[in-house]
Design a protein around this motif. Structure first.
Motif, PDB file in Angstrom:
ATOM      1  N   GLU A 176      10.492  25.477 -53.378  1.00 30.27           N
ATOM      2  CA  GLU A 176      10.790  24.055 -53.199  1.00 30.27           C
ATOM      3  C   GLU A 176      11.890  23.856 -52.155  1.00 30.27           C
ATOM      4  O   GLU A 176      11.796  22.965 -51.307  1.00 30.27           O
ATOM      5  N   SER A 177      12.911  24.705 -52.179  1.00 33.75           N
ATOM      6  CA  SER A 177      13.988  24.571 -51.184  1.00 33.75           C
ATOM      7  C   SER A 177      13.477  24.865 -49.778  1.00 33.75           C
ATOM      8  O   SER A 177      13.938  24.266 -48.802  1.00 33.75           O
ATOM      9  N   LYS A 178      12.506  25.766 -49.669  1.00 30.28           N
ATOM     10  CA  LYS A 178      11.909  26.043 -48.364  1.00 30.28           C
ATOM     11  C   LYS A 178      11.072  24.861 -47.883  1.00 30.28           C
ATOM     12  O   LYS A 178      11.008  24.579 -46.692  1.00 30.28           O
ATOM     13  N   ILE A 179      10.441  24.173 -48.823  1.00 25.43           N
ATOM     14  CA  ILE A 179       9.651  22.985 -48.464  1.00 25.43           C
ATOM     15  C   ILE A 179      10.577  21.860 -48.034  1.00 25.43           C
ATOM     16  O   ILE A 179      10.385  21.248 -46.976  1.00 25.43           O
ATOM     17  N   THR A 180      11.593  21.571 -48.847  1.00 20.95           N
ATOM     18  CA  THR A 180      12.506  20.469 -48.521  1.00 20.95           C
ATOM     19  C   THR A 180      13.374  20.802 -47.313  1.00 20.95           C
ATOM     20  O   THR A 180      13.815  19.894 -46.614  1.00 20.95           O
ATOM     21  N   GLY A 181      13.601  22.082 -47.061  1.00 25.10           N
ATOM     22  CA  GLY A 181      14.390  22.491 -45.912  1.00 25.10           C
ATOM     23  C   GLY A 181      13.602  22.558 -44.615  1.00 25.10           C
ATOM     24  O   GLY A 181      14.158  22.829 -43.549  1.00 25.10           O
ATOM     25  N   GLY A 182      12.285  22.353 -44.701  1.00 25.43           N
ATOM     26  CA  GLY A 182      11.470  22.318 -43.496  1.00 25.43           C
ATOM     27  C   GLY A 182      10.890  23.647 -43.075  1.00 25.43           C
ATOM     28  O   GLY A 182      10.230  23.739 -42.038  1.00 25.43           O
ATOM     29  N   GLN A 183      11.105  24.705 -43.865  1.00 20.14           N
ATOM     30  CA  GLN A 183      10.523  25.994 -43.510  1.00 20.14           C
ATOM     31  C   GLN A 183       9.006  25.971 -43.722  1.00 20.14           C
ATOM     32  O   GLN A 183       8.263  26.569 -42.957  1.00 20.14           O
ATOM     33  N   TYR A 184       8.565  25.289 -44.782  1.00 25.95           N
ATOM     34  CA  TYR A 184       7.154  25.055 -45.026  1.00 25.95           C
ATOM     35  C   TYR A 184       6.907  23.566 -44.804  1.00 25.95           C
ATOM     36  O   TYR A 184       7.429  22.723 -45.519  1.00 25.95           O
ATOM     37  N   LEU A 185       6.109  23.236 -43.810  1.00 23.84           N
ATOM     38  CA  LEU A 185       5.875  21.843 -43.423  1.00 23.84           C
ATOM     39  C   LEU A 185       4.653  21.257 -44.127  1.00 23.84           C
ATOM     40  O   LEU A 185       3.747  21.993 -44.520  1.00 23.84           O
ATOM     41  N   PRO A 186       4.599  19.927 -44.286  1.00 22.85           N
ATOM     42  CA  PRO A 186       3.454  19.282 -44.925  1.00 22.85           C
ATOM     43  C   PRO A 186       2.141  19.674 -44.248  1.00 22.85           C
ATOM     44  O   PRO A 186       2.030  19.681 -43.027  1.00 22.85           O
ATOM     45  N   GLY A 187       1.165  20.022 -45.089  1.00 24.99           N
ATOM     46  CA  GLY A 187      -0.141  20.417 -44.586  1.00 24.99           C
ATOM     47  C   GLY A 187      -0.278  21.894 -44.296  1.00 24.99           C
ATOM     48  O   GLY A 187      -1.391  22.398 -44.148  1.00 24.99           O
ATOM     49  N   HIS A 188       0.824  22.617 -44.210  1.00 28.53           N
ATOM     50  CA  HIS A 188       0.757  24.044 -43.910  1.00 28.53           C
ATOM     51  C   HIS A 188       0.462  24.851 -45.164  1.00 28.53           C
ATOM     52  O   HIS A 188       0.879  24.500 -46.260  1.00 28.53           O
ATOM     53  N   ARG A 189      -0.217  25.958 -44.975  1.00 23.28           N
ATOM     54  CA  ARG A 189      -0.598  26.836 -46.079  1.00 23.28           C
ATOM     55  C   ARG A 189       0.601  27.686 -46.495  1.00 23.28           C
ATOM     56  O   ARG A 189       1.305  28.238 -45.649  1.00 23.28           O
ATOM     57  N   LEU A 190       0.796  27.796 -47.801  1.00 24.73           N
ATOM     58  CA  LEU A 190       1.831  28.684 -48.328  1.00 24.73           C
ATOM     59  C   LEU A 190       1.325  30.115 -48.272  1.00 24.73           C
ATOM     60  O   LEU A 190       0.108  30.347 -48.208  1.00 24.73           O
ATOM     61  N   PRO A 191       2.225  31.100 -48.318  1.00 24.54           N
ATOM     62  CA  PRO A 191       1.757  32.490 -48.408  1.00 24.54           C
ATOM     63  C   PRO A 191       0.882  32.665 -49.650  1.00 24.54           C
ATOM     64  O   PRO A 191       1.069  31.970 -50.656  1.00 24.54           O
ATOM     65  N   SER A 192      -0.048  33.594 -49.589  1.00 30.24           N
ATOM     66  CA  SER A 192      -0.952  33.828 -50.721  1.00 30.24           C
ATOM     67  C   SER A 192      -0.166  34.306 -51.936  1.00 30.24           C
ATOM     68  O   SER A 192       0.955  34.821 -51.811  1.00 30.24           O
ATOM     69  N   VAL A 193      -0.760  34.161 -53.110  1.00 29.77           N
ATOM     70  CA  VAL A 193      -0.077  34.602 -54.328  1.00 29.77           C
ATOM     71  C   VAL A 193       0.164  36.109 -54.294  1.00 29.77           C
ATOM     72  O   VAL A 193       1.188  36.592 -54.782  1.00 29.77           O
ATOM     73  N   ARG A 194      -0.721  36.850 -53.691  1.00 30.73           N
ATOM     74  CA  ARG A 194      -0.528  38.310 -53.592  1.00 30.73           C
ATOM     75  C   ARG A 194       0.620  38.654 -52.632  1.00 30.73           C
ATOM     76  O   ARG A 194       1.392  39.569 -52.878  1.00 30.73           O
ATOM     77  N   THR A 195       0.735  37.892 -51.556  1.00 33.83           N
ATOM     78  CA  THR A 195       1.860  38.098 -50.638  1.00 33.83           C
ATOM     79  C   THR A 195       3.174  37.757 -51.327  1.00 33.83           C
ATOM     80  O   THR A 195       4.158  38.495 -51.203  1.00 33.83           O
ATOM     81  N   LEU A 196       3.193  36.643 -52.067  1.00 37.34           N
ATOM     82  CA  LEU A 196       4.397  36.257 -52.803  1.00 37.34           C
ATOM     83  C   LEU A 196       4.724  37.287 -53.883  1.00 37.34           C
ATOM     84  O   LEU A 196       5.898  37.593 -54.125  1.00 37.34           O
ATOM     85  N   LYS A 197       3.707  37.841 -54.515  1.00 39.30           N
ATOM     86  CA  LYS A 197       3.897  38.882 -55.534  1.00 39.30           C
ATOM     87  C   LYS A 197       4.627  40.081 -54.935  1.00 39.30           C
ATOM     88  O   LYS A 197       5.575  40.604 -55.518  1.00 39.30           O
ATOM     89  N   GLN A 198       4.191  40.509 -53.765  1.00 38.49           N
ATOM     90  CA  GLN A 198       4.833  41.647 -53.096  1.00 38.49           C
ATOM     91  C   GLN A 198       6.241  41.296 -52.635  1.00 38.49           C
ATOM     92  O   GLN A 198       7.155  42.103 -52.753  1.00 38.49           O
ATOM     93  N   HIS A 199       6.430  40.077 -52.137  1.00 39.22           N
ATOM     94  CA  HIS A 199       7.738  39.653 -51.641  1.00 39.22           C
ATOM     95  C   HIS A 199       8.770  39.608 -52.763  1.00 39.22           C
ATOM     96  O   HIS A 199       9.894  40.105 -52.598  1.00 39.22           O
TER      97      HIS A 199
END
Length: 95
Positions: free
Chosen positions: A14-37
């Motif tokens: 959420e902080s990445k979304i509100t901070g502008g790192q993830y912009l509206p309409g853009h795809r988030l990293p996959s759940v498997r990528t987030l799992k590894q991260h």
């Protein structure tokens, strides 16, 4: 009060979304990528994504992934959940 791990991850995204790192309409990293991260279970990541969906910060596209919501998000959980009513043969009812 102690936060669950999925709440910490949801807050981080959420902080990445509100901070502008993830912009509206853009795809988030996959759940498997987030799992590894984050080095945690897939179910914990899925719970974090579900929390973001409830807050209307992200939208899910079947077989495509999660995208940052294009509409302004308040960060609040939807007040009117929709549940399946077993008495009415599975039709959706708002409670």
């Amino acid at each position: 009060m102690k936060q669950y791990k999925y709440e910490e991850i949801a807050a981080n995204i959420e902080s990445k979304i509100t901070g502008g790192q993830y912009l509206p309409g853009h795809r988030l990293p996959s759940v498997r990528t987030l799992k590894q991260h984050y080095r945690i279970s897939l179910s914990t990541i899925q719970s974090a994504c579900d929390e973001l969906l409830l807050r209307a910060l992200v939208e899910s596209a079947p077989r495509s992934g999660n995208y940052v919501s294009a509409r302004p998000a308040t960060g609040k959980v939807n007040a009117t959940p929709i549940v399946m009513d077993p008495v009415s043969n599975g039709s959706c009812v708002q409670e």
